[in-house]
Motif scaffolding. Sequence first.
Motif, short mmCIF file in Angstrom:
data_model
loop_
_atom_site.label_atom_id
_atom_site.label_comp_id
_atom_site.label_asym_id
_atom_site.label_seq_id
_atom_site.Cartn_x
_atom_site.Cartn_y
_atom_site.Cartn_z
N VAL A 124 0.76 -1.18 0.26
CA VAL A 124 -0.21 0.17 0.31
C VAL A 124 0.91 1.18 -0.22
CG1 VAL A 124 -0.52 -0.18 2.72
CG2 VAL A 124 -2.24 0.67 0.42
N LEU A 125 2.45 1.24 0.45
CA LEU A 125 2.97 2.39 0.54
C LEU A 125 2.62 2.76 -0.61
CD1 LEU A 125 4.73 4.39 2.15
CD2 LEU A 125 6.86 2.54 2.05
N PRO A 126 3.50 2.73 -2.08
CA PRO A 126 3.60 3.60 -3.22
C PRO A 126 2.40 3.36 -3.91
CG PRO A 126 4.46 0.67 -3.36
CD PRO A 126 3.72 0.86 -2.32
N LEU A 127 0.73 2.65 -3.61
CA LEU A 127 -0.13 3.27 -4.14
C LEU A 127 -0.56 4.42 -3.73
CD1 LEU A 127 -1.42 -0.92 -3.88
CD2 LEU A 127 -0.36 0.56 -6.31
N VAL A 128 -0.91 4.48 -1.99
CA VAL A 128 -0.45 5.61 -0.79
C VAL A 128 -0.14 7.17 -1.89
CG1 VAL A 128 -0.85 7.01 0.37
CG2 VAL A 128 -2.32 4.40 0.41
N ALA A 131 -1.41 7.49 -5.53
CA ALA A 131 -2.33 8.63 -5.85
C ALA A 131 -3.04 9.56 -4.61
CB ALA A 131 -3.18 7.64 -3.63
N PHE A 132 -1.95 9.44 -3.67
CA PHE A 132 -1.64 11.94 -3.07
C PHE A 132 -1.32 12.04 -4.06
CE2 PHE A 132 0.47 14.81 -0.24
CZ PHE A 132 -1.06 14.74 0.44
N HIS A 143 -5.78 9.18 -10.48
CA HIS A 143 -6.43 9.23 -9.02
C HIS A 143 -7.53 8.60 -8.87
CE1 HIS A 143 -6.78 10.00 -5.06
NE2 HIS A 143 -8.11 11.07 -5.07
N LYS A 144 -8.07 8.07 -9.32
CA LYS A 144 -9.56 7.63 -9.29
C LYS A 144 -9.57 6.46 -9.55
CE LYS A 144 -14.22 7.37 -10.35
NZ LYS A 144 -15.30 7.95 -11.30
N LYS A 145 -8.41 5.77 -11.10
CA LYS A 145 -7.76 4.90 -11.34
C LYS A 145 -7.26 3.48 -10.11
CE LYS A 145 -6.19 2.48 -14.58
NZ LYS A 145 -5.90 1.99 -16.45
N PHE A 149 -7.91 0.79 -5.49
CA PHE A 149 -7.07 -0.96 -5.15
C PHE A 149 -6.41 -0.05 -3.84
CE2 PHE A 149 -7.23 -1.27 -9.81
CZ PHE A 149 -7.10 -3.23 -10.11
N ALA A 150 -6.18 1.19 -4.49
CA ALA A 150 -5.40 1.36 -2.74
C ALA A 150 -6.02 1.57 -1.40
CB ALA A 150 -4.58 3.10 -3.03
N TYR A 151 -7.34 1.78 -1.74
CA TYR A 151 -7.88 2.56 -0.44
C TYR A 151 -8.51 0.53 0.08
CZ TYR A 151 -12.76 3.47 2.16
OH TYR A 151 -13.55 3.60 2.90
N PRO A 152 -9.49 0.10 -0.66
CA PRO A 152 -9.36 -0.85 0.21
C PRO A 152 -7.88 -1.71 1.27
CG PRO A 152 -9.95 -1.27 -2.26
CD PRO A 152 -9.65 -0.42 -1.85
#
Length: 173
Positions: A124-128, A131-132, A143-145, A149-152
Amino acid sequence: MKENKSLRTINVLSIVIPVAVAVLLGIRTKPDLGEWTKLLPHLNGVINSLTAILLLVGYALIKRKNREAHRKVMTAAFVLGGAFLISYVMYHLTNHSTSYGGEGFLKYFYYVVLISHILLSLIVLPLVLRAFYFAYVRDFARHKKLVKFAYPIWLYVSITGVIAYAMISPYYN
């Protein structure tokens, strides 16, 4: 050009942070910075709890199309993630890891929660961070795409952090 540099920085941080944490866990001689460092796991439990709440609130806000409030809440969750990382590093720099003392089913459950929490925190680290970044540069399509995956995963990591803390907290010195 600027985006490539930013994404490279995110990639580097996504590798350096977990490696630094792993190195800290392996340090046998810990500096003594005082008893206050023994309180850091409790702070981390609070931070993970607040992060999970903010993630749920942020999700509700964006579903209601309240983008400005969503931005503020998710920025707060992101800042709490940074605070957690600093607190976690400080604790493991100064204290040895605590062993789980439970037995039977609870012991297996604890390790399933802990291992899944750790592995997914690496993912999740690189995903967040991405996304940020995409939200910051107003690339909302990417961001939305990504947050699908990142949010859950981020929510799972926050919640399992609280569960792992609650289960091991009786064994802290």
